[in-house]
Write a protein that holds these residues in place. Structure first.
Motif, PDB file in Angstrom:
ATOM      1  N   GLU A  55       6.090  23.330  57.183  1.00  0.00           N
ATOM      2  CA  GLU A  55       5.241  22.958  57.208  1.00  0.00           C
ATOM      3  C   GLU A  55       4.283  22.872  56.024  1.00  0.00           C
ATOM      4  OE1 GLU A  55       2.916  26.124  59.130  1.00  0.00           O
ATOM      5  OE2 GLU A  55       4.193  26.334  61.046  1.00  0.00           O
ATOM      6  N   ALA A  56       4.972  21.779  55.050  1.00  0.00           N
ATOM      7  CA  ALA A  56       4.768  21.652  53.962  1.00  0.00           C
ATOM      8  C   ALA A  56       3.798  20.033  54.250  1.00  0.00           C
ATOM      9  CB  ALA A  56       6.193  20.882  53.149  1.00  0.00           C
ATOM     10  N   GLU A  57       2.654  20.562  53.587  1.00  0.00           N
ATOM     11  CA  GLU A  57       1.166  19.857  53.861  1.00  0.00           C
ATOM     12  C   GLU A  57       1.249  18.709  52.344  1.00  0.00           C
ATOM     13  OE1 GLU A  57      -2.413  21.771  53.274  1.00  0.00           O
ATOM     14  OE2 GLU A  57      -1.705  22.905  55.336  1.00  0.00           O
ATOM     15  N   ASP A  58       2.446  19.566  51.431  1.00  0.00           N
ATOM     16  CA  ASP A  58       2.585  18.025  50.103  1.00  0.00           C
ATOM     17  C   ASP A  58       3.084  16.760  50.806  1.00  0.00           C
ATOM     18  OD1 ASP A  58       1.212  20.139  48.743  1.00  0.00           O
ATOM     19  OD2 ASP A  58       2.180  21.192  47.585  1.00  0.00           O
ATOM     20  N   ALA A  59       4.169  17.301  51.832  1.00  0.00           N
ATOM     21  CA  ALA A  59       5.092  16.348  51.488  1.00  0.00           C
ATOM     22  C   ALA A  59       5.025  14.679  52.930  1.00  0.00           C
ATOM     23  CB  ALA A  59       6.032  16.776  52.837  1.00  0.00           C
ATOM     24  N   THR A  60       2.970  15.266  53.388  1.00  0.00           N
ATOM     25  CA  THR A  60       3.163  13.773  54.149  1.00  0.00           C
ATOM     26  C   THR A  60       2.498  13.157  53.484  1.00  0.00           C
ATOM     27  OG1 THR A  60       0.941  15.666  55.145  1.00  0.00           O
ATOM     28  CG2 THR A  60       0.373  13.331  55.107  1.00  0.00           C
ATOM     29  N   GLU A  61       1.945  12.909  52.339  1.00  0.00           N
ATOM     30  CA  GLU A  61       2.313  10.929  52.046  1.00  0.00           C
ATOM     31  C   GLU A  61       3.031  10.347  51.702  1.00  0.00           C
ATOM     32  OE1 GLU A  61      -0.124   8.741  47.727  1.00  0.00           O
ATOM     33  OE2 GLU A  61      -0.719  10.641  48.757  1.00  0.00           O
ATOM     34  N   PRO A  62       4.105  11.373  50.949  1.00  0.00           N
ATOM     35  CA  PRO A  62       6.012  10.711  50.314  1.00  0.00           C
ATOM     36  C   PRO A  62       6.330  10.235  51.988  1.00  0.00           C
ATOM     37  CG  PRO A  62       5.725  12.776  49.481  1.00  0.00           C
ATOM     38  CD  PRO A  62       4.268  12.580  50.132  1.00  0.00           C
ATOM     39  N   LEU A  63       5.935  10.730  53.001  1.00  0.00           N
ATOM     40  CA  LEU A  63       7.322  10.799  54.464  1.00  0.00           C
ATOM     41  C   LEU A  63       6.295   9.677  54.642  1.00  0.00           C
ATOM     42  CD1 LEU A  63       7.299  14.688  55.997  1.00  0.00           C
ATOM     43  CD2 LEU A  63       8.874  13.011  54.731  1.00  0.00           C
ATOM     44  N   ILE A  64       4.831   9.957  55.129  1.00  0.00           N
ATOM     45  CA  ILE A  64       4.265   8.466  55.660  1.00  0.00           C
ATOM     46  C   ILE A  64       5.058   6.929  55.165  1.00  0.00           C
ATOM     47  CG2 ILE A  64       2.021   7.665  55.656  1.00  0.00           C
ATOM     48  CD1 ILE A  64       0.549   9.805  56.199  1.00  0.00           C
ATOM     49  N   GLN A  65       5.545   7.283  53.360  1.00  0.00           N
ATOM     50  CA  GLN A  65       6.032   6.182  52.850  1.00  0.00           C
ATOM     51  C   GLN A  65       6.947   5.782  53.956  1.00  0.00           C
ATOM     52  OE1 GLN A  65       6.776   6.445  48.868  1.00  0.00           O
ATOM     53  NE2 GLN A  65       4.749   7.781  48.331  1.00  0.00           N
ATOM     54  N   LEU A  66       7.580   6.194  54.244  1.00  0.00           N
ATOM     55  CA  LEU A  66       8.897   5.410  55.037  1.00  0.00           C
ATOM     56  C   LEU A  66       8.313   5.062  56.818  1.00  0.00           C
ATOM     57  CD1 LEU A  66      10.713   9.568  54.971  1.00  0.00           C
ATOM     58  CD2 LEU A  66      10.573   8.114  53.479  1.00  0.00           C
ATOM     59  N   PHE A  67       7.753   5.475  56.513  1.00  0.00           N
ATOM     60  CA  PHE A  67       6.995   4.465  57.885  1.00  0.00           C
ATOM     61  C   PHE A  67       8.013   3.199  57.936  1.00  0.00           C
ATOM     62  CE2 PHE A  67       4.037   7.592  59.449  1.00  0.00           C
ATOM     63  CZ  PHE A  67       4.184   8.318  60.278  1.00  0.00           C
ATOM     64  N   ALA A  68       7.837   2.702  56.483  1.00  0.00           N
ATOM     65  CA  ALA A  68       7.938   0.972  56.271  1.00  0.00           C
ATOM     66  C   ALA A  68       9.423   0.604  56.709  1.00  0.00           C
ATOM     67  CB  ALA A  68       7.866   0.459  55.027  1.00  0.00           C
ATOM     68  N   TRP A  69      10.234   1.663  56.456  1.00  0.00           N
ATOM     69  CA  TRP A  69      11.767   1.715  56.785  1.00  0.00           C
ATOM     70  C   TRP A  69      11.880   1.894  58.664  1.00  0.00           C
ATOM     71  CZ3 TRP A  69      14.287   6.491  54.398  1.00  0.00           C
ATOM     72  CH2 TRP A  69      14.105   7.193  53.281  1.00  0.00           C
ATOM     73  N   ASP A  97      15.757   3.868  63.027  1.00  0.00           N
ATOM     74  CA  ASP A  97      15.477   4.665  64.768  1.00  0.00           C
ATOM     75  C   ASP A  97      15.011   6.398  63.828  1.00  0.00           C
ATOM     76  OD1 ASP A  97      15.219   2.227  65.611  1.00  0.00           O
ATOM     77  OD2 ASP A  97      16.974   2.809  66.584  1.00  0.00           O
ATOM     78  N   TRP A  98      15.979   6.681  63.176  1.00  0.00           N
ATOM     79  CA  TRP A  98      14.988   8.266  62.974  1.00  0.00           C
ATOM     80  C   TRP A  98      14.352   7.892  62.556  1.00  0.00           C
ATOM     81  CZ3 TRP A  98      18.568  11.932  63.121  1.00  0.00           C
ATOM     82  CH2 TRP A  98      20.270  12.079  63.556  1.00  0.00           C
ATOM     83  N   VAL A  99      13.844   7.657  61.319  1.00  0.00           N
ATOM     84  CA  VAL A  99      12.161   7.912  61.513  1.00  0.00           C
ATOM     85  C   VAL A  99      11.869   7.297  62.264  1.00  0.00           C
ATOM     86  CG1 VAL A  99      10.688   6.831  59.899  1.00  0.00           C
ATOM     87  CG2 VAL A  99      12.430   6.748  58.336  1.00  0.00           C
ATOM     88  N   LEU A 100      11.636   6.258  62.912  1.00  0.00           N
ATOM     89  CA  LEU A 100      11.462   6.287  64.302  1.00  0.00           C
ATOM     90  C   LEU A 100      10.273   7.549  65.181  1.00  0.00           C
ATOM     91  CD1 LEU A 100       8.634   4.134  65.688  1.00  0.00           C
ATOM     92  CD2 LEU A 100      11.211   3.139  67.499  1.00  0.00           C
TER      93      LEU A 100
END
Length: 147
Positions: free
Chosen positions: A74-88, A95-98
């Motif tokens: 439940e790593a709240e600190d990861a939210t912003e970095p993970l959102i960057q992956l949506f561009a992939w 499809d893994w990101v999606l």
């Protein structure tokens, strides 16, 4: 194998290989992954050396294991970095990101809502990335009705 400079147990994720489907997620705490590993897990997810590995190299899949672990923590600190992956999703046809990041954000919970809503509302972002953000918001709402 290249030296990726991650401490144990995070370094062990590089050797795990291609993960199973959503129903087969490992319990990363059984591998020794704890909250103190969150910064290294985020770094691993974004490590270009890993994400550009050959499809037959277990290192390619380390990021998937890392984002799953971040969800479990439940790593709240990861939210912003993970959102960057949506561009992939659009740029790399990933499809893994999606499929998986909405689930991960559902596990992270309501703290991710403002950044996900901002991403979704920004029409500068590609379509499938925004669709993933919408699915993530839905996943959070499905897990936390009051959210």
């Amino acid at each position: 194998m290249e030296d990726y400079d991650y401490s144990d147990p995070v370094a062990g994720m590089i050797k795990l290989g291609k993960p199973e489907d959503l129903k087969g997620w490992l319990d990363y705490q059984d591998l020794g992954i704890r909250r103190e590993h969150i910064p290294d897990l985020i770094r691993l997810v974004l490590d270009k050396r890993l994400t550009s590995s050959d499809v037959n190299d277990s290192a390619l899949w380390a990021g998937v294991h890392a984002w799953r672990a971040l969800g479990h923590l439940e790593a709240e600190d990861a939210t912003e970095p993970l959102i960057q992956l949506f561009a992939w999703i659009d740029a790399k046809d990933d499809d893994w990101v999606l499929e998986e990041l909405p689930v991960v954000f559902g596990m992270i919970g309501r703290s991710a809502i403002p950044l996900l809503a901002d991403y979704l509302a920004d029409q500068e972002h590609a379509l499938f990335g925004r669709i993933a953000a919408a699915h993530a918001l839905s996943e959070i709402g499905g897990r936390e009705a009051e959210a």
